[in-house]
Write a protein that holds these residues in place. Structure first.
Motif, PDB file in Angstrom:
ATOM      1  N   TRP A   5      -8.464 -13.549  -3.343  1.00  0.00           N
ATOM      2  CA  TRP A   5      -9.776 -13.602  -2.821  1.00  0.00           C
ATOM      3  C   TRP A   5      -9.782 -14.267  -1.274  1.00  0.00           C
ATOM      4  O   TRP A   5     -10.423 -13.913  -0.501  1.00  0.00           O
ATOM      5  CB  TRP A   5     -10.714 -14.467  -3.612  1.00  0.00           C
ATOM      6  N   ASP A   6      -8.928 -15.011  -1.144  1.00  0.00           N
ATOM      7  CA  ASP A   6      -8.405 -15.638   0.329  1.00  0.00           C
ATOM      8  C   ASP A   6      -7.579 -14.614   1.104  1.00  0.00           C
ATOM      9  O   ASP A   6      -7.465 -15.165   2.199  1.00  0.00           O
ATOM     10  CB  ASP A   6      -7.615 -16.510  -0.020  1.00  0.00           C
ATOM     11  N   THR A   7      -7.310 -13.523   0.531  1.00  0.00           N
ATOM     12  CA  THR A   7      -6.396 -12.367   1.450  1.00  0.00           C
ATOM     13  C   THR A   7      -7.570 -11.463   1.952  1.00  0.00           C
ATOM     14  O   THR A   7      -8.374 -11.084   1.215  1.00  0.00           O
ATOM     15  CB  THR A   7      -5.590 -11.921   0.417  1.00  0.00           C
ATOM     16  N   PRO A   8      -7.342 -11.187   3.349  1.00  0.00           N
ATOM     17  CA  PRO A   8      -8.222  -9.959   3.672  1.00  0.00           C
ATOM     18  C   PRO A   8      -8.101  -8.930   2.698  1.00  0.00           C
ATOM     19  O   PRO A   8      -7.093  -8.107   1.999  1.00  0.00           O
ATOM     20  CB  PRO A   8      -7.463  -9.703   4.769  1.00  0.00           C
ATOM     21  N   GLY A   9      -9.158  -8.247   2.721  1.00  0.00           N
ATOM     22  CA  GLY A   9      -9.512  -7.078   1.801  1.00  0.00           C
ATOM     23  C   GLY A   9      -8.650  -5.883   1.937  1.00  0.00           C
ATOM     24  O   GLY A   9      -7.898  -5.352   1.216  1.00  0.00           O
ATOM     25  N   GLU A  10      -8.267  -5.642   3.272  1.00  0.00           N
ATOM     26  CA  GLU A  10      -7.428  -4.387   3.430  1.00  0.00           C
ATOM     27  C   GLU A  10      -6.079  -4.603   2.902  1.00  0.00           C
ATOM     28  O   GLU A  10      -5.334  -3.704   2.418  1.00  0.00           O
ATOM     29  CB  GLU A  10      -7.225  -4.131   4.959  1.00  0.00           C
ATOM     30  N   VAL A  11      -5.797  -5.956   3.041  1.00  0.00           N
ATOM     31  CA  VAL A  11      -4.282  -6.207   2.423  1.00  0.00           C
ATOM     32  C   VAL A  11      -4.142  -6.196   1.085  1.00  0.00           C
ATOM     33  O   VAL A  11      -3.387  -5.566   0.280  1.00  0.00           O
ATOM     34  CB  VAL A  11      -4.047  -7.693   3.018  1.00  0.00           C
ATOM     35  N   THR A  12      -5.230  -6.757   0.169  1.00  0.00           N
ATOM     36  CA  THR A  12      -5.628  -6.640  -1.143  1.00  0.00           C
ATOM     37  C   THR A  12      -5.225  -5.172  -1.462  1.00  0.00           C
ATOM     38  O   THR A  12      -4.721  -4.936  -2.535  1.00  0.00           O
ATOM     39  CB  THR A  12      -6.922  -7.184  -1.714  1.00  0.00           C
ATOM     40  N   LEU A  13      -6.122  -4.150  -0.870  1.00  0.00           N
ATOM     41  CA  LEU A  13      -6.118  -2.740  -1.331  1.00  0.00           C
ATOM     42  C   LEU A  13      -4.793  -2.057  -1.126  1.00  0.00           C
ATOM     43  O   LEU A  13      -4.263  -1.399  -2.176  1.00  0.00           O
ATOM     44  CB  LEU A  13      -7.270  -2.272  -0.588  1.00  0.00           C
ATOM     45  N   ARG A  14      -4.119  -2.323   0.006  1.00  0.00           N
ATOM     46  CA  ARG A  14      -2.569  -2.083  -0.015  1.00  0.00           C
ATOM     47  C   ARG A  14      -1.889  -2.311  -1.176  1.00  0.00           C
ATOM     48  O   ARG A  14      -1.077  -1.566  -1.635  1.00  0.00           O
ATOM     49  CB  ARG A  14      -1.999  -2.507   1.477  1.00  0.00           C
ATOM     50  N   ARG A  15      -1.794  -3.712  -1.332  1.00  0.00           N
ATOM     51  CA  ARG A  15      -0.998  -4.218  -2.376  1.00  0.00           C
ATOM     52  C   ARG A  15      -1.384  -3.620  -3.924  1.00  0.00           C
ATOM     53  O   ARG A  15      -0.692  -3.192  -4.683  1.00  0.00           O
ATOM     54  CB  ARG A  15      -1.138  -5.597  -2.542  1.00  0.00           C
ATOM     55  N   LEU A  16      -2.672  -3.242  -4.016  1.00  0.00           N
ATOM     56  CA  LEU A  16      -3.191  -2.653  -5.501  1.00  0.00           C
ATOM     57  C   LEU A  16      -2.452  -1.141  -5.510  1.00  0.00           C
ATOM     58  O   LEU A  16      -2.014  -0.924  -6.236  1.00  0.00           O
ATOM     59  CB  LEU A  16      -4.486  -2.248  -5.021  1.00  0.00           C
ATOM     60  N   ILE A  17      -2.699  -0.636  -4.390  1.00  0.00           N
ATOM     61  CA  ILE A  17      -1.851   0.763  -4.278  1.00  0.00           C
ATOM     62  C   ILE A  17      -0.365   0.586  -4.430  1.00  0.00           C
ATOM     63  O   ILE A  17       0.165   1.432  -5.538  1.00  0.00           O
ATOM     64  CB  ILE A  17      -2.355   1.393  -2.861  1.00  0.00           C
ATOM     65  N   GLU A  18       0.339  -0.344  -3.895  1.00  0.00           N
ATOM     66  CA  GLU A  18       1.634  -0.332  -3.979  1.00  0.00           C
ATOM     67  C   GLU A  18       2.154  -0.714  -5.715  1.00  0.00           C
ATOM     68  O   GLU A  18       2.809  -0.094  -6.168  1.00  0.00           O
ATOM     69  CB  GLU A  18       2.477  -1.432  -3.279  1.00  0.00           C
ATOM     70  N   ARG A  19       1.406  -1.783  -5.927  1.00  0.00           N
ATOM     71  CA  ARG A  19       1.388  -2.053  -7.522  1.00  0.00           C
ATOM     72  C   ARG A  19       1.332  -1.070  -8.405  1.00  0.00           C
ATOM     73  O   ARG A  19       2.007  -0.549  -9.372  1.00  0.00           O
ATOM     74  CB  ARG A  19       0.715  -3.506  -7.788  1.00  0.00           C
ATOM     75  N   HIS A  20      -0.021  -0.111  -7.956  1.00  0.00           N
ATOM     76  CA  HIS A  20      -0.150   0.729  -9.006  1.00  0.00           C
ATOM     77  C   HIS A  20       0.882   1.819  -8.841  1.00  0.00           C
ATOM     78  O   HIS A  20       1.198   2.525 -10.181  1.00  0.00           O
ATOM     79  CB  HIS A  20      -1.535   1.479  -8.565  1.00  0.00           C
ATOM     80  N   LEU A  21       1.400   2.139  -7.902  1.00  0.00           N
ATOM     81  CA  LEU A  21       2.410   3.315  -7.646  1.00  0.00           C
ATOM     82  C   LEU A  21       3.778   2.942  -8.592  1.00  0.00           C
ATOM     83  O   LEU A  21       4.445   3.588  -9.010  1.00  0.00           O
ATOM     84  CB  LEU A  21       2.741   3.633  -6.203  1.00  0.00           C
ATOM     85  N   ALA A  22       3.870   1.347  -8.358  1.00  0.00           N
ATOM     86  CA  ALA A  22       5.172   0.897  -8.954  1.00  0.00           C
ATOM     87  C   ALA A  22       5.027   0.777 -10.204  1.00  0.00           C
ATOM     88  O   ALA A  22       6.097   1.003 -11.186  1.00  0.00           O
ATOM     89  CB  ALA A  22       5.622  -0.344  -8.284  1.00  0.00           C
ATOM     90  N   HIS A  23       3.857   0.411 -10.904  1.00  0.00           N
ATOM     91  CA  HIS A  23       4.146  -0.052 -12.323  1.00  0.00           C
ATOM     92  C   HIS A  23       3.071   0.689 -13.212  1.00  0.00           C
ATOM     93  O   HIS A  23       3.189   0.529 -14.370  1.00  0.00           O
ATOM     94  CB  HIS A  23       3.524  -1.662 -12.388  1.00  0.00           C
TER      95      HIS A  23
END
Lengths: 284, 284
Positions: free
Chosen positions: A260-278
């Protein structure tokens, strides 16, 4: 429709994950990132001016609403004003879901009433509440999605603690009216999990992901890790949910102060990376 | 034998509850309070000079050893030194239990090995460890008591998460060699609880009590409340365990910093009060 990038065609942002964002910001963030769906929260919908306005915002951006969080909290004793108010509020949530164009209202059923030790009675009142709400939901084209919560939330948030128990409840009603949520964080530990997922079949109304990380944080609500940061085998879970016939949205829902303390754009990029990886099927 | 006061004939102090006390102090405390039994911990037994000396201390005070805590932690991958060391240590624990004169060794089976997401494999290794240890335990007149731990400890402490799962494991072995622990804190939430207690019957090797209190503390291990301070219905639990045929010790086991900061004598008085109020059959 937002055109999703390859591999994230089924990814949805549950908007609690970007808690600092308004609904308009979350919708824009998803559109910018190519995430095609969003799970909404009622408080954010209200802040955005209500379900009608929120529906326009989402539709204009070309997104789909994967689910609405949340109804439930209806374990207050029968005959009390609290019980009546809870049921009324759930009817409003069903109406909002219909306006938002989602067929899925997630239910966090509620814990033990203050001072009560009667777990069986609270569980019985969950059943009674479903009986009262299910036809109303069906009339609105909305399915009640009973979410079993991790047993550590049994006392204060949800007396529905396992997928098997959620299915026992759901199966008393038509499949179009009452389904269940499979949320990795809440069910990963269950020795009965794979048997119950197979049993669930078309009852799976929502599928939510986050990881179990250690140590548990001081606030037990906020321990949900990014997919891949913890101990959950998402490939195995995904195979099981797919084998049960589920082809719907894969929502990522993170209650996590660091996220929640991370900028939303960064969180969304991470979501996508993790989704693709896992989560997403490997290419080819 | 210490002559127990009326109503606490089956009460046992699990000595983690008086963590600041040495074994000798805990034994004396029980004798003074009229508590007839004590559940020992291996580290305290070692500090007291080993099982032989501890056995003399307990016997001289007229107490019974209700159980020894604990064996287990044997989920390390097969063929590793860690696995071999864990099994060796469990054999020593069985020998210590025999010397201490208790027929019950409590097993906390262990969590996922570091870096592993393979819960099924870890659970399989629990079964394999029981297969290796059960005959040895039987030869020593000791029963392995598999303790299902609350699912919030699945990743790091025990991959055995429900009473049903513990019974599935135990039933592969003779009832005299492998039983289960019913610990209120770990099992109270389980929708299958009463069915599984009835199924357990003579497999119930130990019965431990503490309460589920809110909020959960920052350290999730230390949230166990005094009987009566939380949401657990001890009368209902006790009826079920009794109906299953259990007539053994009722151990109170509190992991709780506030309790640990309280003088042992005060803690023991409170244990007795709570036992009489919430557990012991009402007089008459």
């Amino acid at each position: 429709m937002t055109r999703a990038a390859s591999g994230i065609e089924r990814l949805s942002l549950n908007q609690i994950t970007t808690k600092a964002w308004s609904l308009a910001e979350a919708v824009q963030g998803c559109a910018d990132a190519g995430i095609p769906a969003i799970g909404l929260w009622r408080d954010k919908v209200a802040e955005a001016g209500g379900a009608d306005r929120a529906a326009v915002l989402v539709r204009t951006a070309g997104l789909t609403v994967s689910s609405l969080c949340r109804g439930g909290f209806f374990t207050a004793p029968t005959g009390t004003a609290a019980r009546t108010a809870a049921l009324d509020d759930n009817r409003r949530a069903i109406e909002e879901a219909a306006v938002l164009g989602t067929g899925t209202l997630v239910l966090v059923c509620g814990g033990l009433p203050d001072g009560s030790r009667d777990l069986a009675a609270a569980r019985g009142r969950v059943r009674d509440a479903l009986a009262e709400l299910a036809p109303f939901a069906g009339d609105h084209g909305v399915r009640l999605a009973v979410e079993p919560l991790h047993p550590m939330f049994c006392a204060d948030r949800a007396v529905v603690s396992t997928l098997g128990q959620a299915l026992d409840l759901a199966e008393e009603f038509p499949a179009g009216q009452v389904g269940v949520v499979v949320d990795s964080y809440h069910v990963w530990w269950d020795p009965e999990l794979y048997r119950q997922i197979a049993r669930a079949g078309e009852r799976i109304a929502a599928y939510q992901l986050c990881d179990w990380t250690l140590p548990l944080p001081a606030d037990a609500l906020l321990g949900r890790g990014q997919v891949g940061d913890g101990v959950i085998d998402f490939r195995a879970l995904d195979r099981a949910v797919s084998a049960a016939g589920y082809t719907g949205w894969v929502e990522v829902e993170l209650f996590n102060q660091q996220v929640w303390d991370t900028p939303g754009e960064v969180t969304l990029r991470r979501l996508i990376e993790r989704h693709l990886a896992h989560v997403a099927p490997p290419p080819g």
